[in-house]
Design an enzyme around this catalytic site. Structure first.
Site, PDB file in Angstrom:
ATOM      1  N   ILE A   1      -0.866  61.852  17.075  1.00 39.88           N
ATOM      2  CA  ILE A   1      -1.683  62.319  15.956  1.00 39.88           C
ATOM      3  C   ILE A   1      -1.564  63.842  15.781  1.00 39.88           C
ATOM      4  O   ILE A   1      -1.459  64.342  14.660  1.00 39.88           O
ATOM      5  CB  ILE A   1      -3.160  61.902  16.195  1.00 39.88           C
ATOM      6  CG1 ILE A   1      -3.290  60.372  16.128  1.00 39.88           C
ATOM      7  CG2 ILE A   1      -4.092  62.572  15.195  1.00 39.88           C
ATOM      8  CD1 ILE A   1      -4.645  59.826  16.605  1.00 39.88           C
TER       9      ILE A   1
ATOM     10  N   ASP B   1      -3.804  74.034  28.999  1.00 42.14           N
ATOM     11  CA  ASP B   1      -4.573  72.872  29.427  1.00 42.14           C
ATOM     12  C   ASP B   1      -5.970  73.107  28.867  1.00 42.14           C
ATOM     13  O   ASP B   1      -6.666  74.040  29.300  1.00 42.14           O
ATOM     14  CB  ASP B   1      -4.592  72.798  30.965  1.00 42.14           C
ATOM     15  CG  ASP B   1      -5.443  71.635  31.470  1.00 42.14           C
ATOM     16  OD1 ASP B   1      -6.334  71.171  30.730  1.00 42.14           O
ATOM     17  OD2 ASP B   1      -5.225  71.217  32.621  1.00 42.14           O
TER      18      ASP B   1
ATOM     19  N   ASN C   1      -7.576  68.481  19.123  1.00 42.79           N
ATOM     20  CA  ASN C   1      -7.086  67.097  19.060  1.00 42.79           C
ATOM     21  C   ASN C   1      -6.756  66.514  20.428  1.00 42.79           C
ATOM     22  O   ASN C   1      -6.784  65.291  20.602  1.00 42.79           O
ATOM     23  CB  ASN C   1      -5.841  67.085  18.153  1.00 42.79           C
ATOM     24  CG  ASN C   1      -5.063  65.797  18.274  1.00 42.79           C
ATOM     25  OD1 ASN C   1      -5.451  64.769  17.726  1.00 42.79           O
ATOM     26  ND2 ASN C   1      -3.959  65.825  19.038  1.00 42.79           N
TER      27      ASN C   1
ATOM     28  N   TYR D   1     -14.273  57.003  28.170  1.00 38.87           N
ATOM     29  CA  TYR D   1     -13.702  57.485  26.903  1.00 38.87           C
ATOM     30  C   TYR D   1     -14.741  57.426  25.784  1.00 38.87           C
ATOM     31  O   TYR D   1     -14.938  58.387  25.038  1.00 38.87           O
ATOM     32  CB  TYR D   1     -12.482  56.623  26.550  1.00 38.87           C
ATOM     33  CG  TYR D   1     -11.806  56.985  25.250  1.00 38.87           C
ATOM     34  CD1 TYR D   1     -10.874  58.015  25.193  1.00 38.87           C
ATOM     35  CD2 TYR D   1     -12.086  56.294  24.068  1.00 38.87           C
ATOM     36  CE1 TYR D   1     -10.245  58.350  23.998  1.00 38.87           C
ATOM     37  CE2 TYR D   1     -11.470  56.617  22.877  1.00 38.87           C
ATOM     38  CZ  TYR D   1     -10.545  57.641  22.840  1.00 38.87           C
ATOM     39  OH  TYR D   1      -9.925  57.964  21.663  1.00 38.87           O
TER      40      TYR D   1
ATOM     41  N   LYS E   1     -16.378  60.588  23.631  1.00 38.22           N
ATOM     42  CA  LYS E   1     -16.237  60.733  22.177  1.00 38.22           C
ATOM     43  C   LYS E   1     -17.604  60.776  21.481  1.00 38.22           C
ATOM     44  O   LYS E   1     -17.763  61.454  20.468  1.00 38.22           O
ATOM     45  CB  LYS E   1     -15.355  59.614  21.613  1.00 38.22           C
ATOM     46  CG  LYS E   1     -13.901  59.663  22.114  1.00 38.22           C
ATOM     47  CD  LYS E   1     -13.186  60.942  21.692  1.00 38.22           C
ATOM     48  CE  LYS E   1     -11.701  60.910  22.018  1.00 38.22           C
ATOM     49  NZ  LYS E   1     -11.002  62.147  21.618  1.00 38.22           N
TER      50      LYS E   1
ATOM     51  N   THR F   1       0.335  55.334  18.411  1.00 38.88           N
ATOM     52  CA  THR F   1       0.829  56.525  19.117  1.00 38.88           C
ATOM     53  C   THR F   1       1.153  56.154  20.569  1.00 38.88           C
ATOM     54  O   THR F   1       0.761  55.084  21.035  1.00 38.88           O
ATOM     55  CB  THR F   1      -0.224  57.658  19.162  1.00 38.88           C
ATOM     56  OG1 THR F   1      -1.242  57.283  20.114  1.00 38.88           O
ATOM     57  CG2 THR F   1      -0.849  57.931  17.817  1.00 38.88           C
TER      58      THR F   1
END
Ligand code: NAD
Length: 248
Positions: free
Chosen positions: A16, A63, A90, A156, A160, A191
Site C-alpha cells: 500500500i 524504523d 503507513n 493487530y 488499529k 499485498t
C-alpha cells in the site's frame, strides 16, 4: 516559481505504501520514501519511478518504532526536499496469532510499529508543520479491524483501534495549527502482508460484497483525497474503504 509540496510515506518499500507514494507523485508532490534500511533496493526502484513522473524523491530510512530514527527521517526529508506538507504513517505489521498464543514480545512489536510508529511519525511531522507555520496533513494506517476486530488478529486489531483513537485526539490538538488528521481503514488488500496465509486471503476475498480483492491503488485513491484541498474541511476521521464488508 512556487515551491513543490512534499509528502512523506512510511512503509513505502512495497504494498500500500508504494502505491500511495506513486499516487502522491502523480498528484504533483515530491515524495520522501521511508522504510526499514533493508528496503533500500525497492526504495531505489520506487525513487526512479517517481522521478520518471517528473517529481523529486529521496529515501529517508527509519524504523518507525524508534524515536531517534523518526526524528532523523523528518530531518532528512526537510534537508533533501526542503519542507514537509503531507505525512502518511503507513508502516505496519500483522501476525495471525490467537490471544492464547500471543507472547508479550509479539504484542509489544505489533504496538511498537502500528501504534507507537504512528504516534512518533505524527509527532515529528507536526513539530515540523508548526515550525513551518502553514498547516499540513497527517494521515494514518488503520484497518477495518479498527471497527470490527478480527478474531484471528487480537493484537493487530487492538493496535488499529488505538490508531483510530489517536486520529481523533490529534485532530483536536492540531486543529488550531491548521493540521488535519485522518486515517484509512482498508479491508482485504492484495499485498505481501498476506503472503504467509494465502488461503485465509482467498477465503476473505470471497466474502467481499464488491466481488474482488482491494488493490493498493484503491487505498492510494483515498489517501490522495485526504492529501488534497478537497478534504480540507475533514479531520479526525477514520474512513472505511473495504468493498462493503462492514459499515461505520
Ligand atoms: P506490507 O507488509 O506489504 O508493507 C508494510 C511495509 O512496512 C513494508 O515495506 C515493511 O518493510 C514496512 N515496515 C514494517 N515494519 C516497519 C518498521 N518498524 N519501520 C518502518 N517500516 C516498517 O503491508 P501493506 O499491506 O502494504 O500494509 C500497509 C499498512 O496498511 C499497514 O499499516 C497495514 O496494517 C495496513 N492495512 C493493510 C491491509 C491489507 O489487507 N494488506 C488491510 C488493512 C490495513
Amino acid at each position: 516559481m512556487t515551491e513543490s509540496r512534499v509528502a512523506l510515506v512510511t512503509g513505502a518499500g512495497q504494498g500500500i505504501g508504494r502505491a500511495i507514494a506513486l499516487r502522491l507523485a502523480s498528484d504533483g508532490f515530491d515524495v520522501a520514501i521511508s522504510d526499514l534500511p533493508r528496503a533500500e533496493e525497492s526504495a531505489f526502484t520506487l525513487r526512479k519511478d517517481i522521478e520518471a513522473l517528473g517529481r523529486r524523491a529521496t529515501f529517508a530510512p527509519a524504523d518507525v518504532s524508534k524515536a531517534a530514527d523518526v526524528s532523523a527521517m523528518v530531518a532528512t526529508v526537510v534537508s533533501d526536499l526542503g519542507r514537509l506538507d503531507v505525512t502518511v504513517a503507513n508502516a505496519g505489521v500483522a501476525k495471525m496469532e490467537p490471544l492464547l498464543d500471543t507472547t508479550p514480545e509479539s504484542w509489544d512489536l505489533t504496538f511498537a510499529v502500528n501504534t507507537r510508529g504512528v504516534f512518533l511519525t505524527w509527532q515529528a511531522a507536526a513539530r515540523q508543520y508548526i515550525a513551518q507555520g502553514h498547516g499540513g496533513k497527517l494521515i494514518g494506517a488503520a484497518s477495518q479491524a479498527a471497527y470490527r476486530a478480527a478474531g484471528a488478529l487480537p493484537a493487530y486489531s487492538a493496535s488499529k483501534w488505538a490508531v483510530r483513537g489517536l486520529t481523533q485526539a490529534a485532530a483536536q490538538e492540531f486543529a488550531p495549527h491548521g493540521i488535519k488528521v485522518n486515517s484509512y481503514a482498508p479491508g482485504i488488500v492484495d499485498t505481501p502482508l498476506w503472503r504467509e496465509v494465502p488461503e485465509v486471503f482467498e477465503a476473505l476475498v470471497a466474502t467481499i460484497p464488491l466481488g474482488r480483492a482491494q488493490q493498493p491503488t484503491d487505498v492510494a485513491d483515498l489517501v490522495s483525497f485526504f492529501a488534497s484541498p478537497a478534504a480540507d474541511y475533514m479531520t479526525g476521521q477514520t474512513v472505511i474503504m473495504d468493498g462493503g464488508m462492514i459499515f461505520s
